[in-house]
Design a protein around this motif. Sequence first.
Motif, PDB file in Angstrom:
ATOM      1  N   GLN A  78     -20.951  31.362  -3.540  1.00  0.00           N
ATOM      2  CA  GLN A  78     -20.140  30.199  -3.180  1.00  0.00           C
ATOM      3  C   GLN A  78     -19.075  29.928  -4.231  1.00  0.00           C
ATOM      4  O   GLN A  78     -19.378  29.703  -5.402  1.00  0.00           O
ATOM      5  N   SER A  79     -17.821  29.930  -3.786  1.00  0.00           N
ATOM      6  CA  SER A  79     -16.708  29.680  -4.704  1.00  0.00           C
ATOM      7  C   SER A  79     -16.308  28.210  -4.662  1.00  0.00           C
ATOM      8  O   SER A  79     -16.428  27.506  -5.660  1.00  0.00           O
ATOM      9  N   ASP A 110     -19.441  35.675   4.255  1.00  0.00           N
ATOM     10  CA  ASP A 110     -18.012  35.493   3.997  1.00  0.00           C
ATOM     11  C   ASP A 110     -17.665  36.146   2.659  1.00  0.00           C
ATOM     12  O   ASP A 110     -18.101  35.691   1.606  1.00  0.00           O
ATOM     13  N   GLU A 111     -16.874  37.216   2.711  1.00  0.00           N
ATOM     14  CA  GLU A 111     -16.474  37.947   1.505  1.00  0.00           C
ATOM     15  C   GLU A 111     -14.988  37.759   1.196  1.00  0.00           C
ATOM     16  O   GLU A 111     -14.421  38.511   0.405  1.00  0.00           O
ATOM     17  N   VAL A 112     -14.363  36.765   1.809  1.00  0.00           N
ATOM     18  CA  VAL A 112     -12.925  36.575   1.678  1.00  0.00           C
ATOM     19  C   VAL A 112     -12.491  36.423   0.220  1.00  0.00           C
ATOM     20  O   VAL A 112     -11.494  36.998  -0.213  1.00  0.00           O
ATOM     21  N   GLN A 113     -13.249  35.654  -0.557  1.00  0.00           N
ATOM     22  CA  GLN A 113     -12.872  35.435  -1.953  1.00  0.00           C
ATOM     23  C   GLN A 113     -13.605  36.333  -2.930  1.00  0.00           C
ATOM     24  O   GLN A 113     -13.128  36.559  -4.041  1.00  0.00           O
ATOM     25  N   VAL A 114     -14.753  36.850  -2.548  1.00  0.00           N
ATOM     26  CA  VAL A 114     -15.610  37.519  -3.530  1.00  0.00           C
ATOM     27  C   VAL A 114     -15.793  39.014  -3.308  1.00  0.00           C
ATOM     28  O   VAL A 114     -16.556  39.661  -4.031  1.00  0.00           O
ATOM     29  N   GLY A 154     -17.938  30.541 -13.363  1.00  0.00           N
ATOM     30  CA  GLY A 154     -17.746  29.095 -13.304  1.00  0.00           C
ATOM     31  C   GLY A 154     -18.179  28.439 -14.604  1.00  0.00           C
ATOM     32  O   GLY A 154     -19.166  28.846 -15.221  1.00  0.00           O
ATOM     33  N   ILE A 155     -17.413  27.438 -15.032  1.00  0.00           N
ATOM     34  CA  ILE A 155     -17.751  26.650 -16.216  1.00  0.00           C
ATOM     35  C   ILE A 155     -18.036  25.231 -15.739  1.00  0.00           C
ATOM     36  O   ILE A 155     -17.129  24.511 -15.325  1.00  0.00           O
ATOM     37  N   ASP A 156     -19.293  24.836 -15.783  1.00  0.00           N
ATOM     38  CA  ASP A 156     -19.713  23.519 -15.296  1.00  0.00           C
ATOM     39  C   ASP A 156     -19.575  22.507 -16.429  1.00  0.00           C
ATOM     40  O   ASP A 156     -20.320  22.548 -17.409  1.00  0.00           O
TER      41      ASP A 156
END
Length: 401
Positions: A118-119, A148-152, A270-272
């Motif tokens: 998940q992006s 869904d691989e659109v972004q990854v 990701g930096i949370d």
Amino acid sequence: MELLNTNSRFLHDNIVEYAKRLSATLPEKLSVCYFTNSGAYHGHLSSLIEISPYKFRKGKDVKKEFVHVAPVPDTYRGKYREDHADPASAYADEVKKIIEEAHNSGRKIAAFIAESMQSCGGQIIPPAGYFQKVAEYVHGAGGVFIADEVQVGFGRVGTHFWSFQMHGKDFVPDIITMGKPMGNGHPMACVVTTKEIAEAFSSSGMEYFNTFGGNPVSCAVGLAVLDIIENEDLQGNATRVGNYLTELLNKQKAKHTLIGDIRGIGLFIGIDLVKDPQKRTPATAEAQHVIYKMKEKRVLLSADGPHRNVLKIKPPMCFTEEDAKFMVDQLDGILTVLEEALGAKTESVISETTPCKIEMPMEAHLELLNDSITDSKENPSRKRNGVCTDKHSRLSKRLKT
């Protein structure tokens, strides 16, 4: 006419060659490609907005009765965290409950759709085994699994060409959507599925037709992208640079209290950002401040996740270790100044001579940071968080009214 025929054969060869090359990157059962002109982006079609919580929760629309939203399998801030004995099963059981509730209401399950990682959801990597269990429950209910691989997709995770592959060889989606990197900016997308699903779709009497989908020029672009990924070892680069970048960021996590979690794989990180490391309170305003400051340093980032506090790092696949070092150095400087200005997370502006302590929202406090930091540099004797100047007093009065 002969020239036209020759070109036609050449262009047709482009289409066939691209379909073969693309299929070669996928598991054998995913053998049918439906090429489209561009991605059916969830922001443009009502039918897709309806199945995207990222969209319908922001607008005036409410969730449709045929849509069921499963909890995000987030082991950092979600319902089941890293200290849970089996978060994959726990999150998958939430999907099972949704299926049972739908059946009890007289409904059937058509499909489960999710990004392989998940992006927009906050750079979330599902716990190992989650997708396998979900697929088992969905198939048992007569539905299909859509990844869904659109972004990854296209090598971004480094270890595999497709993100869903990192979940294990025993997991293969029934349908995959892909786009964006497919044409490296050129409008090109595709839906890949099994022969059985394609035949069922065809036998329904519904014909798929797209004037520009899979056109020869787009396929030539797609072939060039695949060539570059292979010839320049961009998938390997994603692993090497991604590992280096993650290592640098983990060092920053040990240094900065604003960084609550570093997660990701390859060039998907990701930096949370958090206000309180223990409570994991999302630092939304701080994240926006960092984004703006990074832009001034010529580094483009964005924030995602439900609280918009996760810095999303998905650079071009040609990203180098030098680029990674430069980005982290800028981030380090910005976080250092921000944390010093916040003064151990105080949300007050304190006068040098009078106890004019004024409580204000963090968003407003961040607006004052630039002025406060400038004042401190100009006059070292001033308090770190600034003083009760006329400008600040006016702002405080405005906030109270």
